[in-house]
Design a protein around this motif. Structure first.
Motif, PDB file in Angstrom:
ATOM      1  N   ILE A  67      23.455  22.323 -58.653  1.00  0.00           N
ATOM      2  CA  ILE A  67      22.142  22.761 -59.334  1.00  0.00           C
ATOM      3  C   ILE A  67      21.588  23.701 -59.937  1.00  0.00           C
ATOM      4  CG2 ILE A  67      19.942  22.397 -58.117  1.00  0.00           C
ATOM      5  CD1 ILE A  67      20.613  21.027 -55.952  1.00  0.00           C
ATOM      6  N   ASP A  68      21.922  24.582 -59.967  1.00  0.00           N
ATOM      7  CA  ASP A  68      21.931  26.145 -60.426  1.00  0.00           C
ATOM      8  C   ASP A  68      22.201  25.371 -61.746  1.00  0.00           C
ATOM      9  OD1 ASP A  68      20.351  27.198 -58.536  1.00  0.00           O
ATOM     10  OD2 ASP A  68      21.855  28.429 -58.112  1.00  0.00           O
ATOM     11  N   LEU A  69      23.513  25.543 -61.825  1.00  0.00           N
ATOM     12  CA  LEU A  69      24.089  25.369 -63.447  1.00  0.00           C
ATOM     13  C   LEU A  69      22.759  24.282 -64.107  1.00  0.00           C
ATOM     14  CD1 LEU A  69      27.932  24.871 -62.789  1.00  0.00           C
ATOM     15  CD2 LEU A  69      26.234  26.905 -63.715  1.00  0.00           C
ATOM     16  N   PHE A  70      22.714  22.951 -63.123  1.00  0.00           N
ATOM     17  CA  PHE A  70      21.631  21.776 -63.688  1.00  0.00           C
ATOM     18  C   PHE A  70      20.574  23.013 -64.687  1.00  0.00           C
ATOM     19  CE2 PHE A  70      18.434  18.737 -63.396  1.00  0.00           C
ATOM     20  CZ  PHE A  70      18.869  18.292 -64.339  1.00  0.00           C
ATOM     21  N   VAL A  71      20.095  23.536 -63.597  1.00  0.00           N
ATOM     22  CA  VAL A  71      18.548  24.425 -64.081  1.00  0.00           C
ATOM     23  C   VAL A  71      18.482  25.279 -65.462  1.00  0.00           C
ATOM     24  CG1 VAL A  71      16.786  25.974 -63.286  1.00  0.00           C
ATOM     25  CG2 VAL A  71      17.657  23.720 -61.830  1.00  0.00           C
ATOM     26  N   LEU A  72      19.971  25.929 -65.069  1.00  0.00           N
ATOM     27  CA  LEU A  72      20.411  27.008 -66.332  1.00  0.00           C
ATOM     28  C   LEU A  72      20.481  26.228 -67.601  1.00  0.00           C
ATOM     29  CD1 LEU A  72      20.781  30.032 -67.667  1.00  0.00           C
ATOM     30  CD2 LEU A  72      23.470  29.271 -66.750  1.00  0.00           C
ATOM     31  N   GLU A  73      21.059  24.780 -67.627  1.00  0.00           N
ATOM     32  CA  GLU A  73      21.080  24.266 -69.199  1.00  0.00           C
ATOM     33  C   GLU A  73      20.219  23.632 -69.633  1.00  0.00           C
ATOM     34  OE1 GLU A  73      23.900  22.393 -72.168  1.00  0.00           O
ATOM     35  OE2 GLU A  73      23.962  24.482 -69.514  1.00  0.00           O
ATOM     36  N   THR A  74      19.256  23.313 -68.661  1.00  0.00           N
ATOM     37  CA  THR A  74      17.656  22.255 -68.646  1.00  0.00           C
ATOM     38  C   THR A  74      16.725  23.288 -69.205  1.00  0.00           C
ATOM     39  OG1 THR A  74      18.003  21.231 -66.578  1.00  0.00           O
ATOM     40  CG2 THR A  74      15.947  21.531 -67.559  1.00  0.00           C
ATOM     41  N   GLU A  75      17.202  25.284 -69.111  1.00  0.00           N
ATOM     42  CA  GLU A  75      16.385  25.759 -69.401  1.00  0.00           C
ATOM     43  C   GLU A  75      16.577  26.358 -70.706  1.00  0.00           C
ATOM     44  OE1 GLU A  75      16.735  29.297 -67.043  1.00  0.00           O
ATOM     45  OE2 GLU A  75      14.865  28.213 -65.356  1.00  0.00           O
ATOM     46  N   GLN A  76      17.955  26.509 -71.176  1.00  0.00           N
ATOM     47  CA  GLN A  76      18.942  26.872 -72.314  1.00  0.00           C
ATOM     48  C   GLN A  76      18.092  25.942 -73.329  1.00  0.00           C
ATOM     49  OE1 GLN A  76      22.816  27.451 -71.089  1.00  0.00           O
ATOM     50  NE2 GLN A  76      22.662  29.540 -69.922  1.00  0.00           N
TER      51      GLN A  76
END
Length: 571
Positions: free
Chosen positions: A131-140
């Motif tokens: 989930i954190d990787l998904f959140v990071l990708e969304t922010e980027q």
């Protein structure tokens, strides 16, 4: 040299700037429209982590509460904000990470439903990391769109500034410099030097302007002398117009700074006569369709008759017609000046009449207040005394009362009755109203009221010119005339009453009330008659006198003599 149009060049530059700015705006709008849900997506993806930890507490319960939390988690996971990660323009890495979260959630959901809390706890860290990787990708991805937007705006602004710089340089060299040369040429022409050289330019509009200016310069040399002659003529006309305006202004100040009587009107007419020296002028004032007064300007004792050169300028303002200014002249004169003078004079007379009427209404309002106070206080007291005297008389009739007491009681009753009657007459006098600044109309209205109260034949001969008397004089004259007429009706038993209002000279006005009644000898002495005392007091307020005399054919005559336009005497 090949020439082009300046408007075409300007349009080309403007079109380039419009297209560039429009493209930047459209790109920014599209970018922002795709970024509207980024904040919600980041917030929703972040909330998945919190909900993952919360579900660990329900992994062994198998309760309905665990099912509700699973539904809540899936609602967030499949919300519209996160589904935007699967659109066609979303990067593949973001799609893969979102699908990975969905796949791992299926496993985590199985652990919860089978109450495998240990397996759920063991897989929780890996699930949260996904989930954190998904959140990071969304922010980027959101930051990438903002960077692209900022870069596009910077590049577009740079291009617009570069285009503007070149436009300014071209305009300064090909437009501003020729225009400055044209301005210098125009300045040279304004100094009277017509030997000038026109600038050359490659634009058709500026070339046409140079040609037109060159043609104008050639014509100016021919017209210049003619213009000087016209200026001289205009100067003479303006001087005359200034004199006319000065005359109208001075006349207006004079009419509004003093009482608007015959003397003031004569002065204003004389000033107009001095400006138009070769004409005959006279002011004819009209009231109720009849000539009320005539004022002739200057020393013109006789008015020329049988001439076709007479013109009338009406004294008309809005719907009011107060007379006319009559002009007789065999030479040309300023009709506009006299017409404006007539309008100004009519307006001043209306304003003066309105002021007089307001003053009259104020005086009548004050007397109305006094009348109400007398009626509410003294009137009620006299009525009470009259009732008490009657009750006392009846009470004494039941007992023995001496002739002397009866006589005194009768005198008291008659005194109270007389005082009550006099008070009622005084209240009627106080309640007289003047709705018209014309004294003749006010007296006629008063006579109409008295005709309804008596069979006497009352006639009026009113020959006072307008603007002669002030508002305070109108009030006293009207009340004194009413008092004298009432005396002739009630005390003299008159059948015919004649009221005459005449101006004898500039210092004397005479108003007489004659009747065919029993005569002056039958009336009481002045000091013993309340009405006669009031009449003497009103005459003193007018700075005049009132006399009582007998007629040759019987009856009495009340004569009021006073000067016009005097301030009221102080009590």
């Amino acid at each position: 040299m090949k020439k082009g149009r300046l408007t075409t060049a300007i349009w080309g530059f403007m079109l380039t700037l419009i297209l560039l700015s429009s493209g930047l705006a459209i790109f920014a709008i599209i970018n922002l429209s795709y970024s509207l849900g980024d904040a919600r997506a980041i917030n929703a993806s972040g909330s998945l982590r919190m909900q993952s930890y919360r579900l660990m507490f329900y992994a062994n319960s198998g309760s309905e509460e665990a099912a509700k939390k699973i539904v809540e988690f899936e609602n967030t996971l499949h919300s519209q904000a996160l589904k935007r990660s699967l659109t066609w323009y979303t990067p593949q890495d973001l799609k893969d990470k979102y699908l990975t979260v969905i796949d791992k959630w299926q496993v985590m959901r199985y652990y919860i439903e089978t109450e495998e809390s240990r397996l759920y706890a063991a897989a929780l860290k890996d699930f949260v990391d996904t989930i954190d990787l998904f959140v990071l990708e969304t922010e980027q991805y959101a930051a990438l769109k903002l960077k692209i937007l900022a870069l596009s705006q910077i590049v577009g602004l740079g291009l617009m500034l570069l285009i503007a710089f070149f436009v300014v340089r071209i305009a300064k060299r090909k437009v501003v410099k020729p225009l400055q040369q044209l301005m210098q040429t125009a300045d040279t022409i304004s100094q009277g030097n017509f030997n000038v050289e026109m600038p050359q330019t490659e634009y058709l509009e500026l070339s046409a302007l140079s040609s037109a200016l060159d043609s104008t310069v050639k014509k100016l040399a021919t017209v210049y002398q003619g213009l000087e002659d016209q200026v001289q003529e205009k100067t003479v006309a303006l001087t005359r117009a200034n004199d006319e305006l000065t005359l109208l202004y001075d006349s207006l100040l004079m009419l509004h700074s003093s009482k608007l009587n015959k003397s003031t009107l004569s002065q204003a007419l004389d000033a107009l006569q001095l400006h138009e020296k070769d004409v005959h002028l006279r002011l004819v004032m009209v009231e109720d369709g009849e000539v009320a007064d005539i004022i002739t300007a200057g020393d013109q004792d006789e008015w020329p008759h049988g001439s076709d050169n007479t013109i009338q300028f009406p004294l008309k303002f809005e719907q009011n017609n107060l007379g006319y200014i009559e002009v007789n002249s065999a030479v040309p004169f300023s009709s506009q000046l006299i017409n404006n003078f007539a309008i100004m004079l009519a307006r001043s007379m209306l304003i003066y009449n309105a002021g007089e009427q307001r003053q009259q209404l104020a005086l009548m309002e004050e007397r109305g207040v006094i009348a109400r106070e007398l009626h509410d206080s003294l009137g009620q007291l006299l009525s009470f005394l009259k009732i008490q005297v009657n009750l006392l008389s009846k009470e004494l009739d039941k007992t023995s009362k001496s002739p002397r007491a009866a006589e005194q009681l009768q005198e008291i009753n008659e005194g109270v009755t007389t005082a009550y009657v006099q008070l009622r007459e005084l209240l009627s006098t106080f309640r007289l109203t003047i709705k018209d600044p014309n004294l003749g109309h006010a007296i006629e209205g008063m006579i109409e009221q008295l005709r309804g109260q008596s069979n006497a034949n009352i006639t009026l001969d009113y020959k006072l010119p307008p603007q002669l008397l002030g508002a305070h004089q109108h009030i006293h004259i009207l009340q004194l005339t009413r008092e004298a007429t009432l005396n002739a009706i009630k005390h003299a038993s008159a059948k015919h009453i004649h009221i005459s209002c005449q101006k004898v000279s500039n210092e004397k006005v005479i108003i007489s009330i004659s009747d065919d009644g029993i005569g002056i000898d039958a009336l009481q002495e002045r000091d013993q008659h309340f009405g006669l005392g009031i009449m003497h007091e009103r005459a003193s307020r007018l700075s005049g006198v009132v006399d009582f005399g007998s007629n040759n054919k019987g009856g009495a005559t009340v004569t009021l003599t006073f000067p016009p336009e005097q301030e009221p005497a102080q009590p």
